[in-house]
Enzyme design. Structure first.
Site, PDB file in Angstrom:
ATOM      1  N   LYS A   1     -47.257  60.650 -83.209  1.00  9.58           N
ATOM      2  CA  LYS A   1     -46.482  60.130 -82.078  1.00  9.58           C
ATOM      3  C   LYS A   1     -45.779  58.833 -82.482  1.00  9.58           C
ATOM      4  CE  LYS A   1     -49.579  61.642 -78.354  1.00  9.58           C
ATOM      5  NZ  LYS A   1     -48.610  62.425 -77.582  1.00  9.58           N
TER       6      LYS A   1
ATOM      7  N   ARG B   1     -54.591  71.811 -75.729  1.00  7.07           N
ATOM      8  CA  ARG B   1     -54.731  73.249 -75.424  1.00  7.07           C
ATOM      9  C   ARG B   1     -55.623  73.952 -76.443  1.00  7.07           C
ATOM     10  NH1 ARG B   1     -48.352  73.946 -75.503  1.00  7.07           N
ATOM     11  NH2 ARG B   1     -48.570  71.744 -74.973  1.00  7.07           N
TER      12      ARG B   1
HETATM   13  N1  BES Z   1     -51.916  63.885 -74.676  1.00  6.16           N
HETATM   14  C1  BES Z   1     -50.587  64.344 -74.775  1.00  6.16           C
HETATM   15  C2  BES Z   1     -49.895  64.456 -73.411  1.00  6.16           C
HETATM   16  C3  BES Z   1     -49.662  63.175 -72.668  1.00  6.16           C
HETATM   17  C4  BES Z   1     -48.448  62.538 -72.740  1.00  6.16           C
HETATM   18  C5  BES Z   1     -50.630  62.664 -71.843  1.00  6.16           C
HETATM   19  C6  BES Z   1     -48.229  61.377 -72.026  1.00  6.16           C
HETATM   20  C7  BES Z   1     -50.418  61.503 -71.120  1.00  6.16           C
HETATM   21  C8  BES Z   1     -49.211  60.868 -71.218  1.00  6.16           C
HETATM   22  C9  BES Z   1     -50.568  65.731 -75.403  1.00  6.16           C
HETATM   23  O1  BES Z   1     -51.562  65.995 -76.317  1.00  6.16           O
HETATM   24  C10 BES Z   1     -49.261  65.870 -76.107  1.00  6.16           C
HETATM   25  O2  BES Z   1     -49.017  65.108 -76.996  1.00  6.16           O
HETATM   26  N2  BES Z   1     -48.455  66.834 -75.694  1.00  6.16           N
HETATM   27  C11 BES Z   1     -47.184  67.053 -76.282  1.00  6.16           C
HETATM   28  C12 BES Z   1     -46.966  68.538 -76.359  1.00  6.16           C
HETATM   29  C13 BES Z   1     -45.750  68.944 -77.138  1.00  6.16           C
HETATM   30  C14 BES Z   1     -45.919  68.605 -78.601  1.00  6.16           C
HETATM   31  C15 BES Z   1     -45.513  70.423 -76.936  1.00  6.16           C
HETATM   32  C16 BES Z   1     -46.127  66.413 -75.381  1.00  6.16           C
HETATM   33  O3  BES Z   1     -46.258  66.486 -74.174  1.00  6.16           O
HETATM   34  O4  BES Z   1     -45.203  65.831 -75.928  1.00  6.16           O
HETATM   35 ZN    ZN Z   2     -51.080  65.380 -78.280  1.00 13.86          ZN
END
Ligand code: BES
Ligand code: ZN
Ligand code: ZN
Length: 519
Positions: free
Chosen positions: A282, A356
């Site tokens: 990230k 997931r």
């Molecule tokens: N933990 C994150 C989602 C999240 C984002 C929670 C902001 C709280 C605040 C999750 O694991 C994630 O990174 N999801 C990705 C999925 C994508 C790569 C398909 C996302 O939402 O960007």
């Molecule tokens: Zn994630």
């Protein structure tokens, strides 16, 4: 620490520092509860007028009395127009009044608070005391264990005395006890969410759960360590954990009611103790919020603490897969294919879609082992949900209309609100893969990342189980404008909702017979 007491004396006769009055907008400045406070404030009706307190929703005024003997504060808290407001909204306004009372006590260092509860045509004094207590106790929470400057410690110890009639005293007291149990659970979940992620990792998290469960006879805990996960072929949880020095943990807490019940509800929560994104790392901006990526796990586990006290007559299983998602030489890679407990496979295209993967193993393991009638999973699953719904509603996905209706009702009642998203098979194709059964991210042109994530999970729940997926990514932390939170930090979202749904038998009553028994 906030303590509670109950007195049959009228408010003005209580020996407290803050007299808290809660009014709707059609209150009278000549109300007897106001006039009786004249002994502390001369011309109190005029003062209220000068203060421009009108009783409008969320209004919170405080002023000093002018009696010679001692300093007294008068606090006035508004509930707006009772008649135009639904009961669930009034409940929220009462929680806000409770929270604002605590904010005043923090600001002016007031330790003794007396409260007179308003009368309402369909909410009892017990209901009102319940919501006030929840608001006050949630407001009191502050993650301050690393704050060394005493001036930055915000918590103010206080005793709240409710002025009640002798007939009301017992039910109000019982109601406050229940609110205390619920709020403690919410605050426990918040504490886990706020804890520094180098201290809260899978093994330390599960150890804390174990300690908290000690002596609770109706709860039992089972922890699947890495070795057991390997034996069970849980490729999702093992895959995500691979990059971390911390081994994964699958924590399962079982609640057994006193009377045997034929209904089993499983609650499953995402427990990523820190989500860097893994190899699909990230950006650094805001990454610190990913310490709360275990909010789902915190919610289901702390719910069990309340369940142990409130003792509903159903079987409840909480399951929390815990991992840390890190990039490293041993981390899961984009292009990898993982095989889950139920033998299905998923192509990994983005290691940041890790929640997931661990939920997949948890859902099919729980389904297989406990054969629950109902599953509710909670996960800070997608950034897309934060974009879609923001900070005030969790995303709810299911194909089960009746189940959705009941859980949404419980969400409004509890204040942990959820909003249903379309869960149509049209979205299902987004997660098709050329090289595995499914792919862990949706194809770009399908958009709707929250829903496609929900469809990913649907592969791991049997058709025979009634299932709801809640995406709590937006509501789990930094919720603004709610005085019982602090605009920053974990909210313990989901705990109030789960306790409401599991302990108020009305919801599950309406869902019987389950699909399973119909068949
Ligand atoms: N933990 C994150 C989602 C999240 C984002 C929670 C902001 C709280 C605040 C999750 O694991 C994630 O990174 N999801 C990705 C999925 C994508 C790569 C398909 C996302 O939402 O960007
Ligand atoms: Zn994630
Ligand atoms: Zn995550």
């Amino acid at each position: 620490m906030i303590k509670f007491s109950f007195s049959t004396d009228e408010l003005s006769n209580l020996s407290v520092d803050l007299y808290a009055l809660i009014f709707s907008s059609n209150f009278s400045k000549e109300d007897s509860s106001i006039i009786s406070l004249q002994k502390y404030v001369q011309n109190i009706s005029l003062v209220i007028e000068k203060q421009e307190f009108s009783g409008k929703a969320k209004q919170a005024n405080i002023f000093l009395g002018n009696a010679a003997d001692k300093i007294h504060y008068i606090g006035l808290y508004g509930l707006g127009n009772f008649n135009d407001t639904s009961n669930s909204e009034i409940k929220e306004l009462i929680r806000v009044a409770g929270a604002n009372t605590i904010r005043h006590s923090e600001k002016y260092k007031i330790g003794l608070i007396g409260v007179s509860l308003p009368a309402h045509s369909s909410l009892s004094k017990a209901d009102i005391a319940y919501e006030f207590t929840i608001g006050a106790l949630l407001a009191h929470y502050h993650f301050d264990e690393f704050i060394t400057n005493p001036n930055k410690k915000l918590k103010q110890d206080a005793v709240i005395t409710f002025s009640v009639s002798s007939e009301e005293k017992k039910i109000v007291e019982e109601s406050v006890v229940k609110a205390y149990v619920v709020a403690q659970s919410v605050n426990q979940a918040r504490y886990w969410g706020d804890q520094t992620p180098s201290l809260l990792y899978p093994c330390s998290f599960s150890n804390q759960v174990k300690t908290l469960l000690e002596g609770k006879k109706n709860l039992s805990i089972k922890i699947l360590e890495k070795k057991e996960c390997e034996k069970l072929n849980m490729g999702g949880i093992l895959g995500v954990a691979k990059g971390s020095i911390h081994e994964p943990q699958m924590v399962i807490v079982e609640y057994e009611p006193k009377k045997r019940s034929h209904v089993t509800v499983a609650i499953v929560g995402k427990g990523v103790t820190f989500d860097t994104g893994g190899i699909s790392i990230k950006p650094s901006d805001g990454m610190e919020d990913m310490k709360d990526d275990m909010a789902g796990a915190a919610a289901v586990l702390s719910t069990m603490l309340a369940i142990s006290e409130l003792k509903p007559n159903i079987n409840i299983i909480a399951c929390a897969p815990m991992v840390e998602n890190m990039p490293s030489g041993s981390a899961l890679k984009p292009g990898d294919i993982v095989t889950f407990y139920n033998k299905k496979t998923a192509e990994i295209k983005n290691t940041d879609a890790e929640g997931r993967l661990i939920l997949a193993d948890a859902l099919c393991y729980v389904t297989d082992t406990y054969k629950p009638d109902f599953i509710i999973d909670l996960a800070t699953l997608t950034g897309a949900c934060v974009v879609a719904l923001g900070k005030f509603f969790a995303g709810l996905m299911t194909k089960d209309d009746a189940f959705a209706k009941e859980l949404i009702e419980a969400s409004l009642e509890s204040g942990d609100r959820a909003w249903r998203l379309p869960f149509h098979d049209d979205y299902k194709k987004a997660i098709e893969s050329e090289v595995a059964d499914i792919c862990n991210i949706g194809k770009g042109n399908y958009k709707a990342g929250t829903i496609t994530a929900g469809f990913f999970l649907s592969n791991f729940v049997s058709d025979k189980t009634r299932w709801i997926h809640l995406d709590i990514a937006g509501v789990a932390m930094s919720v603004p404008d709610k005085p019982y939170f602090r605009n920053y930090g974990a909210t313990g979202s989901g705990v109030r909702l789960l306790i409401e749904f599991l302990t108020n038998s009305n919801y599950l009553e309406k869902l019987k017979p389950s699909k399973k028994t119909e068949e």
